[in-house]
Design a protein around this motif. Structure first.
Motif, short mmCIF file in Angstrom:
data_model
loop_
_atom_site.label_atom_id
_atom_site.label_comp_id
_atom_site.label_asym_id
_atom_site.label_seq_id
_atom_site.Cartn_x
_atom_site.Cartn_y
_atom_site.Cartn_z
N GLY A 144 -8.38 -4.06 6.83
CA GLY A 144 -8.71 -4.88 5.67
C GLY A 144 -10.21 -5.03 5.45
N VAL A 145 -11.02 -4.54 6.41
CA VAL A 145 -12.48 -4.64 6.24
C VAL A 145 -13.03 -3.53 5.35
CG1 VAL A 145 -12.86 -5.85 8.42
CG2 VAL A 145 -12.95 -3.34 8.36
N LEU A 146 -12.20 -2.53 5.07
CA LEU A 146 -12.68 -1.37 4.31
C LEU A 146 -12.50 -1.55 2.81
CD1 LEU A 146 -11.30 1.66 6.37
CD2 LEU A 146 -13.68 0.93 6.15
N PHE A 247 -17.49 -0.43 3.56
CA PHE A 247 -16.97 -1.72 4.03
C PHE A 247 -17.15 -2.79 2.96
CE2 PHE A 247 -17.64 0.79 7.74
CZ PHE A 247 -16.68 0.39 8.65
N ARG A 248 -16.43 -3.88 3.10
CA ARG A 248 -16.54 -4.96 2.11
C ARG A 248 -17.86 -5.72 2.24
NH1 ARG A 248 -12.10 -5.20 -0.65
NH2 ARG A 248 -10.15 -4.50 0.29
N ASP A 249 -18.44 -5.73 3.44
CA ASP A 249 -19.75 -6.39 3.61
C ASP A 249 -20.55 -5.63 4.68
OD1 ASP A 249 -19.60 -7.60 6.29
OD2 ASP A 249 -18.02 -8.82 5.44
N VAL A 255 -23.78 -2.93 12.69
CA VAL A 255 -23.51 -2.77 14.12
C VAL A 255 -23.15 -1.31 14.44
CG1 VAL A 255 -21.93 -3.42 15.98
CG2 VAL A 255 -22.77 -5.17 14.38
N ALA A 256 -22.37 -0.69 13.53
CA ALA A 256 -21.84 0.66 13.78
C ALA A 256 -22.95 1.70 13.89
CB ALA A 256 -20.87 1.05 12.68
N THR A 266 -25.54 3.42 2.91
CA THR A 266 -25.93 2.29 2.07
C THR A 266 -25.79 1.07 2.97
OG1 THR A 266 -23.76 1.56 1.27
CG2 THR A 266 -24.76 3.40 0.07
N PRO A 267 -26.23 -0.11 2.56
CA PRO A 267 -26.07 -1.27 3.45
C PRO A 267 -24.62 -1.55 3.82
CG PRO A 267 -27.63 -1.76 1.69
CD PRO A 267 -27.02 -0.43 1.36
N THR A 268 -23.66 -1.08 3.01
CA THR A 268 -22.25 -1.36 3.31
C THR A 268 -21.44 -0.12 3.66
OG1 THR A 268 -21.80 -1.27 0.94
CG2 THR A 268 -22.11 -3.47 1.90
#
Ligand SMILES: [Zn+2]
Length: 294
Positions: A144-146, A247-249, A255-256, A266-268
């Motif tokens: 759900g984070v994607l 990712f959503r945020d 971290v990855a 990009t930042p996300t």
């Protein structure tokens, strides 16, 4: 030439065992929860939800229908992989006693754990639409984070990602069950897949549920026919697998980027490349599931 009874018996046994070998058919069934007949609320799909116990029963009924059909279609060995959340939803005491069950989410290959080239057919039960699908019930990808997942430029959901791994091993995905959006999306990655629509998505929450007796009968029949006609294909192994994960945020991407091969694009969103699909699958799973953002 006359042969002794012992020689004749030995010949008969050899013939029997080689024909049994030729007919052996291994079927892999991956069972998610959101696309199960009768399920349409998150107090059913979350283990802490008030209706979770009911949902587990619904889940095992669809799974058992697929299992009955697989055996009726010639399966001699069926492995079921619990593929939702904790991946400890299916109770072995309620499951068809002929199968082995892969349970618990601490797996390298998640929804496809244990799959290898020895299988003859794959069935997805209870699958759902990918993240960002405007209408699919419970539309999401992975934890759900994607916001989106792309493999070699193709946007895929869980069923699409799993189909890439299936092709690596040359095992055909013969059937999928879920809402109408999930089935349509699966056909984008596996055009000939047999779909059983167990509910019609009205939007990401509301559904029109089909009668349970009808969906289970249809799942059983579709599993029987698609396993009976399953044909293995040569493995499809691409030169490389480039994965883009949006990712959503920015929390997880930040971290990855600690992994040397993971690039922040990009930042996300991040990107990485692996030569083998099973390796790419492992890293996708680590990035969406095993980074703690608490
Ligand atoms: Zn899922």
């Amino acid at each position: 030439m006359r042969r002794s009874p012992t020689v004749l018996l030995a010949l008969a046994l050899v013939t029997l065992s080689s024909s049994a070998k030729a007919q052996a058919k291994k079927v892999y069934i991956s069972v998610d929860m959101e696309g199960i007949s009768g399920i349409n609320s998150d107090n059913q799909t979350s283990a802490a939800g008030a209706e979770y116990g009911r949902a587990r029963k619904l889940m095992v009924e669809d799974a058992n229908a697929a299992i009955r059909g697989a055996f009726a279609g010639g399966a001699t060995d069926v492995v079921v992989n619990d593929s939702h959340g904790s991946q400890r939803n299916l109770l072995p005491e309620d499951l068809d006693p002929r199968v082995r069950l892969i349970s618990h989410s601490f797996k390298r290959h998640g929804m496809m754990e244990g799959l290898d080239a020895t299988y003859d057919a794959i069935i997805f039960v209870g699958y759902h639409a990918k993240a960002g699908s405007p209408r699919g019930v419970f539309a999401h990808t992975g934890s759900g984070v994607l916001a989106d997942l792309q493999i070699n430029g193709q946007s895929v959901g869980e069923g699409g990602m799993n189909a890439f791994l299936a092709r690596w091993y040359g095992v055909p995905v013969v059937m999928v069950t879920g809402d109408d959006v999930a089935i349509e999306e699966q056909k984008a990655t596996v055009p000939n897949v047999r779909g059983v629509v167990v509910k019609r998505a009205i939007n990401s929450r509301a559904v029109e549920l089909r009668p349970l007796v009808d969906t289970r009968r249809e799942i059983e029949l579709a599993a029987k026919e698609s396993v009976a006609s399953a044909k293995k294909a040569p493995p499809v192994r691409l030169a490389q697998y480039t994965v883009r994960m949006a990712f959503r945020d920015p929390t997880i991407p930040e971290v990855a980027a600690a992994f040397r091969e993971v690039t922040l694009v990009t930042p996300t969103s991040v990107e990485f490349t692996r030569d083998a699909m099973p390796d790419a699958y492992r890293l996708i799973r680590v990035l969406y599931r095993f980074i703690n953002t608490d």
